[in-house]
Design a protein around this motif. Structure first.
Motif, short mmCIF file in Angstrom:
data_model
loop_
_atom_site.label_atom_id
_atom_site.label_comp_id
_atom_site.label_asym_id
_atom_site.label_seq_id
_atom_site.Cartn_x
_atom_site.Cartn_y
_atom_site.Cartn_z
N LEU A 204 2.55 -24.36 12.78
CA LEU A 204 1.98 -23.13 12.23
C LEU A 204 3.04 -22.04 12.20
O LEU A 204 3.17 -21.31 11.20
N ALA A 205 3.81 -21.91 13.27
CA ALA A 205 4.88 -20.91 13.29
C ALA A 205 5.91 -21.20 12.21
O ALA A 205 6.42 -20.30 11.54
N GLY A 206 6.20 -22.50 12.00
CA GLY A 206 7.17 -22.88 10.99
C GLY A 206 6.69 -22.66 9.56
O GLY A 206 7.50 -22.62 8.63
N SER A 207 5.38 -22.51 9.40
CA SER A 207 4.85 -22.30 8.05
C SER A 207 5.16 -20.90 7.53
O SER A 207 5.02 -20.64 6.34
N PHE A 208 5.57 -20.00 8.42
CA PHE A 208 5.92 -18.65 8.00
C PHE A 208 7.41 -18.51 7.70
O PHE A 208 7.99 -17.44 7.83
N THR A 209 8.01 -19.63 7.31
CA THR A 209 9.42 -19.65 6.95
C THR A 209 9.55 -20.01 5.47
O THR A 209 8.56 -20.38 4.82
N ALA A 210 10.78 -19.93 4.97
CA ALA A 210 11.01 -20.25 3.56
C ALA A 210 10.66 -21.70 3.25
O ALA A 210 10.21 -22.02 2.15
N ALA A 211 10.86 -22.59 4.23
CA ALA A 211 10.56 -24.01 4.00
C ALA A 211 9.09 -24.33 4.19
O ALA A 211 8.59 -25.32 3.63
N GLY A 212 8.37 -23.51 4.97
CA GLY A 212 7.00 -23.85 5.32
C GLY A 212 5.94 -23.14 4.52
O GLY A 212 4.74 -23.47 4.63
N TRP A 213 6.31 -22.16 3.67
CA TRP A 213 5.28 -21.38 2.98
C TRP A 213 4.36 -22.21 2.08
O TRP A 213 3.19 -21.84 1.91
N PRO A 214 4.82 -23.35 1.47
CA PRO A 214 3.86 -24.13 0.67
C PRO A 214 2.64 -24.59 1.48
O PRO A 214 1.54 -24.71 0.92
#
Length: 317
Positions: A204-214
């Protein structure tokens, strides 16, 4: 059905068919149990704050939420994570229709007509064709897991049906939204036990990155477009027309799902899978055919009719 309402119906089919693409994108980032918990938790919080609890017995709300929310998506998301093609998942999940007919006969003593028996046999034959094809090209496990998800959905349908039958005049949209309250805690606990206590939260934390936004976009699609808007339009149509008029539209969802997976994910279905899919849809349609009381346009469908469509759910996957 008016041209406007027919357009709404096809919009729901499109939203629900494309939903399987969103699930695929989300599962590429989130672990399956955590992703399932997250999709319901996002809905459950505002529901608890702003939506009145439907006046139904707790047992039926729990059965609805457990079958549709926990079992269906725990199995479906796991199946897709371990290799179930996106388009094929949208198709095999239609096994919930004959499963619901069988459960209704077993637990509710509902009479199964001969055409429904024939439809169940045909649907099972189609699933057997798909299973045989998967054995030729890959493992059978994802198909079995998706079938288990369809069975879970069927148990949820029984809970929804009983809640609606026992409570005439029930606001079915409120019931649909309140099922989201049941799955989050059990699914989060299952995620912690099976996937690791921190795995999902790190994702979930990684989804707020450039790679995780999709993955966040996929989650937003599932919650807002497929669940809130899609189910809202579906409930509106079910309140205006007999179940037998609206229900067959759900059998078009796999068509959209397979076409979208073909176009965007380069998932080319085998000819044998397509043949099996046509057989499944034909069988599901026959299995869920039945005599329904016509309802005048603009009038609410009877509680029985609200859940007596091709034994489909109030919220699509």
């Amino acid at each position: 059905m008016t041209a406007r309402d027919r357009l709404l119906g096809f919009t729901v089919v499109l939203l629900w068919g494309l939903n399987f693409l969103a699930i695929r994108v989300g599962l590429d980032h989130f672990p399956p149990f955590f992703f399932a918990a997250l999709r319901f938790a996002v809905i459950a919080v505002p529901v608890l704050l702003f939506v009145p609890r439907p006046q139904v017995r707790t047992r039926w709300l729990l059965l609805y939420g457990t079958g549709f929310g926990i079992l269906q998506f725990a199995f479906l998301f796991t199946a897709m994570r371990v290799g179930m093609p996106t388009g094929l998942a949208s198709l095999v999940l239609q096994s919930s229709a004959p499963f619901t007919v069988l459960l209704g006969a077993l637990f509710l003593r509902e009479r199964i007509r001969s055409i429904q028996v024939a439809g169940i046999v045909v649907a099972l034959a189609g699933l057997a064709v798909i299973g045989w094809d998967r054995l030729e090209h890959a493992t059978l496990l994802p198909v079995l897991l998706t079938l288990a998800g369809g069975l879970g959905w069927a148990f949820g349908n029984i809970g929804a049906r009983q809640a609606t039958v026992e409570s005439p005049g029930l606001n079915t949209l409120h019931l649909t939204l309140w099922l989201a309250v049941v799955p989050p805690l059990p699914l989060f606990a299952l995620s912690a036990a099976a996937e690791g206590p921190a795995t999902g939260w790190h994702a979930l934390a990684g989804s707020f990155t450039a790679a995780g936004w999709p993955a966040l976009v996929a989650l937003a699609y599932i919650v807002v477009l497929a669940t809130v808007i899609g189910s809202g339009m579906w409930t509106y149509l079910m309140s205006r027309y007999p179940a037998g008029v609206v229900a067959p539209l759900t059998l078009l969802v796999p068509v959209v799902g397979i076409a979208a997976a073909w176009a965007f994910l380069d998932e080319t279905p085998t000819p044998l899978s397509l043949v099996g899919g046509v057989i499944v849809i034909a069988g599901a349609f026959a299995a869920t055919s039945g005599k329904r009381t016509a309802t005048a346009t603009g009038q609410a469908a009877s509680p029985d009719a609200a859940t007596d469509r091709p034994r489909s759910q109030l919220i699509e996957a």
